[in-house]
Scaffold this motif. Structure first.
Motif, PDB file in Angstrom:
ATOM      1  N   GLY A  62       0.793  -1.226   0.000  1.00 18.08           N
ATOM      2  CA  GLY A  62       0.000   0.000   0.000  1.00 18.08           C
ATOM      3  C   GLY A  62       0.822   1.271   0.000  1.00 18.08           C
ATOM      4  O   GLY A  62       0.635   2.129  -0.857  1.00 18.08           O
TER       5      GLY A  62
ATOM      6  N   LEU B 166       4.639   2.505  -0.197  1.00 18.32           N
ATOM      7  CA  LEU B 166       6.029   2.080  -0.429  1.00 18.32           C
ATOM      8  C   LEU B 166       7.039   3.144  -0.033  1.00 18.32           C
ATOM      9  O   LEU B 166       8.242   2.965  -0.229  1.00 18.32           O
ATOM     10  CB  LEU B 166       6.247   1.726  -1.912  1.00 18.32           C
ATOM     11  N   SER B 167       6.562   4.249   0.536  1.00 15.87           N
ATOM     12  CA  SER B 167       7.463   5.382   0.773  1.00 15.87           C
ATOM     13  C   SER B 167       8.673   5.059   1.658  1.00 15.87           C
ATOM     14  O   SER B 167       9.723   5.680   1.483  1.00 15.87           O
ATOM     15  CB  SER B 167       6.686   6.570   1.343  1.00 15.87           C
TER      16      SER B 167
ATOM     17  N   GLN C 132      10.627   2.565   1.490  1.00 14.93           N
ATOM     18  CA  GLN C 132      11.562   1.595   0.892  1.00 14.93           C
ATOM     19  C   GLN C 132      12.989   2.137   0.784  1.00 14.93           C
ATOM     20  O   GLN C 132      13.958   1.404   1.052  1.00 14.93           O
ATOM     21  CB  GLN C 132      11.057   1.120  -0.463  1.00 14.93           C
ATOM     22  N   THR C 133      13.136   3.397   0.437  1.00 14.23           N
ATOM     23  CA  THR C 133      14.485   3.947   0.294  1.00 14.23           C
ATOM     24  C   THR C 133      15.211   3.953   1.630  1.00 14.23           C
ATOM     25  O   THR C 133      16.388   3.582   1.720  1.00 14.23           O
ATOM     26  CB  THR C 133      14.415   5.381  -0.258  1.00 14.23           C
TER      27      THR C 133
END
Lengths: 412, 75
Positions: free
Chosen positions: A371, A373-374, A376-377
């Motif tokens: 939902g 993905l912010s 991930q970095t």
């Protein structure tokens, strides 16, 4: 003149060929594949099977790409064995090929269900572009389906059924999809996505045998409980068997994959391996691991080529992989090794948002984001830095992850 | 995440949601994007912050396959 031979023209083999040409302009490079077409985009073939993408954009290399780089491409060529003492590759009907350095990048073949009628017409496995063409053609004519294999590959069949208007049952052995990485909360979001496209998950099920008509076409799957599911289309994705039969007697160490170090070297001199079929030493995880993602395979091919050309341990493989599912209204990203580790943290944020982080020795080794993905970095950065953060789970589970809120790194 | 917005604009490029792909298009799946580019892509889809072409590392006309199909258009 050095002769590099690459067996396999998937993304790892092709990436290696390109890198070798850059690093060794005068070398002879030969790429052998048993497929009938050069490199194509294996991630996108599911989109073709869904009926959403035409064939042309899926091809990556024309045969001219190899000619321009003076790379010998040998299509439809089946390697029968490798003599690693004499350094010779034997093929079925294309003669023998001497090599100085060899890269094995032959990937895998879908595993067939060990049940009656599992080879019936209408039962599909999904790996090559040719598979995708057959799946698309048959799916367009089908009404009812059965899907087997509750993992990252099986869900592609669910998407095909959904996109092609096939009413399908997704038979799973356990109580949820991808139970090794997802809790009930995370899996329920995925189950909702399946139902939204017309695919019904069936739990504590599986396949005991398939039924066929007089022409040998599948008509139903019967699960171990005796429940019968009618279907004229079936998709099976229970795993891969690695294509290493031709290496029998070659002396390569195997353990459900070819064992390589972080330089993609096997235990046999001048033989390297890259891609899905490796069990590589993951320097971030601190142990041998496997990964079937596109980016990982591409990078392994590049790393192998760098070290082959250098004839040295010039660069090690250090990579945080990603695998996305883009079939539903919400995005899904698995990164690193979400099923490994000794600790984890997870949280559900809404009906379509969930997060899991896996830790080993206090460090992030993988995770799953659904939902949103912010983060991930940030998570991948922490993985690469091998930072101990498992004692700060609350910060990592905040909806918006701010690395500045983490306590300063302590001396280990 | 909501991807229903058909056209999302940044400072120098926009992502246009498309329903079909022409045979001559260059198409990439999100798993082919670098981590930072992926971040930028999703930020652009959500409209969270301005996007520059350099950040994206993509060419005009490229199609990105995410939960929807998007074409990269320079503004």
């Amino acid at each position: 003149m050095t002769h590099y031979v690459i067996i396999g023209d998937g993304i790892s083999g092709s990436s290696a060929a390109e890198t070798l040409r850059e690093k060794a302009p005068d070398a002879t490079i030969t790429v052998i594949t048993d497929e009938g077409e050069p490199l194509y985009n294996r991630i996108l073939i599911k989109e073709h099977a869904k009926g959403k993408l035409p064939e042309a954009p899926i091809s990556i290399h024309e045969e001219g790409w190899y000619e321009e780089r003076d790379i010998e491409l040998s299509l439809n060529t089946h390697v029968t064995s490798v003599d690693t003492d004499a350094k010779v590759v034997h093929t079925h009907d294309s003669g023998d090929l001497e090599y100085d350095k060899l890269l094995v990048a032959t990937g895998g073949t879908p595993t067939q269900l060990p049940v009656d009628n599992s080879d019936a017409d209408g039962i599909h496995h999904f790996w090559t572009f040719e598979d995708a063409r057959g799946i698309r053609e048959h799916a367009e004519q089908s009404d009812t389906g059965v899907i087997v294999g509750a993992g990252l590959l099986g869900i592609d069949f669910a998407a095909v059924c959904g996109a092609q208007g096939i009413e399908a049952n997704y038979l799973m052995r356990g109580d949820r999809w991808w139970r090794y990485a997802l809790s009930a909360d995370g899996a329920e979001i995925m189950h909702g996505g399946m139902r939204d496209v017309g695919v019904e998950p069936v739990f504590d099920s599986g396949v005991d045998h398939f039924e066929t008509d007089d022409d040998g076409h599948v008509t139903a799957a019967v699960d171990p409980n005796g429940d019968r599911y009618e279907c004229d289309f079936a998709g099976v994705a229970i795993g891969l068997s690695f294509n290493t039969e031709f290496l029998r007697g070659a002396g390569l160490e195997e353990d459900n994959g070819i064992m390589v170090d972080e330089y993609m070297q096997t235990n046999v001199d001048d033989v390297y391996a890259a891609g899905d079929l490796t069990r590589f030493y993951d320097v971030l995880l601190g142990e041998q691991a496997q990964n079937g993602s596109w980016g990982s395979a591409k990078e392994q091919g590049r790393i192998a080529a760098v070290n082959m050309a250098a004839d040295d341990e010039a660069e090690q493989f250090e990579w945080v992989s990603s695998y996305s599912i883009t079939h539903f209204d919400f995005p899904f990203l698995s990164f690193g090794h979400p099923t490994l580790g000794d600790d984890h943290a997870e949280r559900k944020y809404s009906d379509t948002e969930w997060r899991r982080i896996a830790f080993k020795d206090g460090k992030i080794v993988g995770g799953v984001l659904i939902g949103d993905l912010s983060p991930q970095t940030a998570f991948k950065q922490l993985m690469r830095e091998q930072r101990v953060v498992a004692d700060q789970k609350e910060v990592l589970l905040e909806q918006s992850v701010d690395l500045d809120e983490l306590a300063p790194t302590q001396e280990q | 995440m909501h991807m229903a917005t058909s056209e999302l604009r940044g400072s120098s490029l926009k992502l246009t949601r498309i329903e079909s792909v022409s045979p001559d298009a260059t198409v990439r799946h999100v798993d082919q994007l670098e981590t930072e580019t992926l971040d930028t892509f999703y930020a652009a889809v959500e409209g969270n912050r301005p996007i520059t072409a350099a950040e994206m590392g993509l060419d005009a006309g490229d199609v990105i396959v995410g939960t929807e199909y998007y074409r990269v258009d320079l503004m």
